[in-house]
Motif scaffolding. Structure first.
Motif, PDB file in Angstrom:
ATOM      1  N   VAL A 156       0.905  -1.162  -0.147  1.00 54.73           N
ATOM      2  CA  VAL A 156       0.095   0.002   0.141  1.00 54.73           C
ATOM      3  C   VAL A 156       0.883   1.383  -0.094  1.00 54.73           C
ATOM      4  O   VAL A 156       1.735   1.419   1.202  1.00 54.73           O
ATOM      5  N   PRO A 157       0.583   2.122  -0.814  1.00 55.39           N
ATOM      6  CA  PRO A 157       1.686   3.170  -0.983  1.00 55.39           C
ATOM      7  C   PRO A 157       1.570   4.383  -0.461  1.00 55.39           C
ATOM      8  O   PRO A 157       1.693   5.645  -0.754  1.00 55.39           O
ATOM      9  N   PHE A 158       0.628   4.136   0.821  1.00 48.27           N
ATOM     10  CA  PHE A 158       0.090   5.290   1.738  1.00 48.27           C
ATOM     11  C   PHE A 158       0.071   4.896   3.039  1.00 48.27           C
ATOM     12  O   PHE A 158       0.397   3.667   3.246  1.00 48.27           O
ATOM     13  N   PRO A 159       0.022   5.780   4.135  1.00 47.50           N
ATOM     14  CA  PRO A 159       0.431   5.505   5.393  1.00 47.50           C
ATOM     15  C   PRO A 159      -0.794   4.423   5.824  1.00 47.50           C
ATOM     16  O   PRO A 159      -2.136   4.399   5.545  1.00 47.50           O
ATOM     17  N   ALA A 160      -0.600   3.918   7.004  1.00 50.22           N
ATOM     18  CA  ALA A 160      -1.746   3.285   7.826  1.00 50.22           C
ATOM     19  C   ALA A 160      -2.759   4.088   8.245  1.00 50.22           C
ATOM     20  O   ALA A 160      -2.336   5.263   8.478  1.00 50.22           O
ATOM     21  N   GLY A 161      -3.901   3.772   8.108  1.00 43.77           N
ATOM     22  CA  GLY A 161      -5.109   4.576   8.638  1.00 43.77           C
ATOM     23  C   GLY A 161      -5.852   5.226   7.447  1.00 43.77           C
ATOM     24  O   GLY A 161      -6.913   5.833   7.658  1.00 43.77           O
ATOM     25  N   VAL A 188      -0.222  -7.064   4.220  1.00 45.13           N
ATOM     26  CA  VAL A 188      -0.161  -5.773   3.742  1.00 45.13           C
ATOM     27  C   VAL A 188       0.998  -5.081   4.245  1.00 45.13           C
ATOM     28  O   VAL A 188       1.139  -4.980   5.783  1.00 45.13           O
ATOM     29  N   GLU A 189       1.707  -4.425   3.322  1.00 44.18           N
ATOM     30  CA  GLU A 189       2.896  -3.649   4.033  1.00 44.18           C
ATOM     31  C   GLU A 189       2.682  -1.905   3.557  1.00 44.18           C
ATOM     32  O   GLU A 189       2.511  -1.600   2.381  1.00 44.18           O
ATOM     33  N   ASN A 190       2.708  -1.244   4.447  1.00 44.68           N
ATOM     34  CA  ASN A 190       2.532   0.275   3.982  1.00 44.68           C
ATOM     35  C   ASN A 190       4.018   0.768   3.757  1.00 44.68           C
ATOM     36  O   ASN A 190       5.056   0.557   4.233  1.00 44.68           O
ATOM     37  N   ARG A 191       4.051   1.538   2.509  1.00 47.45           N
ATOM     38  CA  ARG A 191       5.535   1.867   1.959  1.00 47.45           C
ATOM     39  C   ARG A 191       5.072   3.445   1.338  1.00 47.45           C
ATOM     40  O   ARG A 191       5.009   3.457   0.136  1.00 47.45           O
ATOM     41  N   ALA A 192       4.729   4.029   2.411  1.00 47.62           N
ATOM     42  CA  ALA A 192       4.273   5.766   2.010  1.00 47.62           C
ATOM     43  C   ALA A 192       5.456   6.583   1.541  1.00 47.62           C
ATOM     44  O   ALA A 192       6.471   6.433   1.731  1.00 47.62           O
ATOM     45  N   GLY A 193       4.981   7.552   0.890  1.00 45.74           N
ATOM     46  CA  GLY A 193       5.833   8.675   0.248  1.00 45.74           C
ATOM     47  C   GLY A 193       5.995   8.969  -1.246  1.00 45.74           C
ATOM     48  O   GLY A 193       5.478   8.136  -1.965  1.00 45.74           O
ATOM     49  N   MET A 205      -1.531  -2.085  -4.403  1.00 47.55           N
ATOM     50  CA  MET A 205      -2.734  -1.590  -4.310  1.00 47.55           C
ATOM     51  C   MET A 205      -2.709  -0.206  -5.303  1.00 47.55           C
ATOM     52  O   MET A 205      -2.476   0.829  -4.158  1.00 47.55           O
ATOM     53  N   SER A 206      -2.758  -0.052  -6.284  1.00 45.63           N
ATOM     54  CA  SER A 206      -2.649   1.196  -7.114  1.00 45.63           C
ATOM     55  C   SER A 206      -3.803   1.979  -6.968  1.00 45.63           C
ATOM     56  O   SER A 206      -5.045   1.392  -6.694  1.00 45.63           O
ATOM     57  N   THR A 207      -3.616   3.551  -6.891  1.00 46.83           N
ATOM     58  CA  THR A 207      -4.901   4.205  -6.931  1.00 46.83           C
ATOM     59  C   THR A 207      -4.650   5.208  -8.137  1.00 46.83           C
ATOM     60  O   THR A 207      -3.877   5.335  -8.945  1.00 46.83           O
ATOM     61  N   ASN A 208      -5.701   6.074  -8.168  1.00 46.74           N
ATOM     62  CA  ASN A 208      -5.636   6.991  -9.524  1.00 46.74           C
ATOM     63  C   ASN A 208      -4.168   7.923  -9.122  1.00 46.74           C
ATOM     64  O   ASN A 208      -3.743   8.349 -10.550  1.00 46.74           O
ATOM     65  N   GLY A 209      -3.847   8.189  -8.095  1.00 47.44           N
ATOM     66  CA  GLY A 209      -2.260   8.685  -8.156  1.00 47.44           C
ATOM     67  C   GLY A 209      -1.326   7.886  -8.977  1.00 47.44           C
ATOM     68  O   GLY A 209      -0.300   8.553  -9.346  1.00 47.44           O
ATOM     69  N   PHE A 210      -1.339   6.621  -9.121  1.00 52.00           N
ATOM     70  CA  PHE A 210      -0.350   5.859  -9.926  1.00 52.00           C
ATOM     71  C   PHE A 210      -0.494   6.471 -11.412  1.00 52.00           C
ATOM     72  O   PHE A 210       0.788   6.358 -11.780  1.00 52.00           O
TER      73      PHE A 210
END
Length: 321
Positions: A36-41, A65-70, A92-97
């Protein structure tokens, strides 16, 4: 008549084929990781954990699930792009991808060439929130106030959706506000509640509770139609910005060159999970609208989104960094 050499080659190819079939038949044989390219929560984190629980049951292996934010989601995306294409590391990509390539002068990844499409997952419900101290209870009032007080309001962005959505809204409405970027939604919402920033596009997962407490007000949604959970909140078009076109979605992808059998196995598993009533109920509580797709359908969609976000960012005068 086939010679001995031809028979030998045929036997060898058959053995290899059977070996691949057995190997893929055993997939997955160990835990699968979703980055997950965003923080937990965040909404993406919450939605991914719900779906991961269903996938673990469907696949018969733990799904971690592993959070790799930034970097607006780029750190997590790059990690997956560089992973072994064996189906054990997914994104888990989002539109930001699709927004990141237009937000960077030197894009860190290629959205098509560096990834394997698996399945669409669904759409997020984003809403425009303002702090209780802002003298506006509608989008029209907010924009009028912003025009009358250029540069006075600060807006938070915690993901590419926030960057693109606010940029397009301000460009279309001819309003000047100051951006304050955050690494994720939770930090931005915390400052929104504290009135260090006054405006933010966010999800009910992180901001919804503060509306009930009277600390924030919800002015509009980016959804194409009103949310069943918040029927009194108008769409951006209904609220006075008819050309607003930003939407937010989630999709499961993997590194480029994943075996087709594994892509198909995962795509079918996602469809099975999203069809479950208990999963749909959990996602509904997050105001997330589930929808699966085939890998081909997802590829077509991602290519379309790349064009949409590129054009939207240019029109909003968002300059790449």
């Amino acid at each position: 008549m086939v010679g001995k050499t031809g028979l030998g080659i045929a036997a060898m190819l058959m053995a290899v084929s059977l070996g691949v079939a057995r190997a893929d038949g055993a997939y997955p044989s160990r835990p699968v990781k979703i980055v997950v390219p965003f923080p937990a929560g965040t909404a993406t984190d919450t939605v991914t954990r719900i779906i991961a629980g269903g996938l673990a049951q469907s696949l018969g292996q733990p799904v971690i699930v592993e959070n790799r934010a930034g970097a607006d989601g780029a750190i997590g995306a790059v990690e997956v792009a560089r992973a072994e294409p064996d189906g054990y590391t997914l994104l888990m990509s989002t539109n930001g991808f699709c927004a990141v390539p237009s937000l960077r002068k030197n894009p860190p990844y290629h959205p098509i060439d560096d990834f394997s499409r698996i399945s669409m997952v669904g759409r997020y419900s984003f809403f425009l929130y303002v702090n209780e101290t802002v003298p506006a209870r509608s989008l029209a009032e907010l924009l009028d106030y912003g025009r009358a007080h250029p540069g006075k309001l600060n807006y938070a962005t915690g993901n590419p959706t926030g960057i693109v959505a606010t940029g397009q809204m301000l460009s279309l409405a001819k309003v000047d506000m100051m951006q304050v970027p955050y690494k994720g939604e939770p930090a931005g919402v915390a400052d929104l509640v504290a009135n260090r920033v006054q405006v933010m596009f966010a999800t009910p997962t992180t901001a919804g509770q503060y509306v009930a407490q009277g600390k924030l007000h919800m002015l509009a949604t980016t959804l194409p139609a009103r949310s069943p959970a918040f029927p009194d909140v108008p769409t951006m078009a209904q609220a006075g910005v008819p050309k607003f076109s930003v939407s937010s979605w989630a999709a499961l992808q993997g590194p480029a060159r994943m075996p087709a059998q594994r892509v198909e196995r995962l795509s079918q598993a996602v469809a099975q999970v999203l069809a479950r009533a208990d999963i749909q109920e959990q996602l509904a509580r997050q105001n997330f609208l589930p929808a699966s797709s085939t890998p081909v359908e997802l590829e077509t969609f991602v290519k379309e989104q790349l064009v949409v976000y590129g054009e939207t960012l240019r029109e909003a005068n968002v300059q790449p960094e």
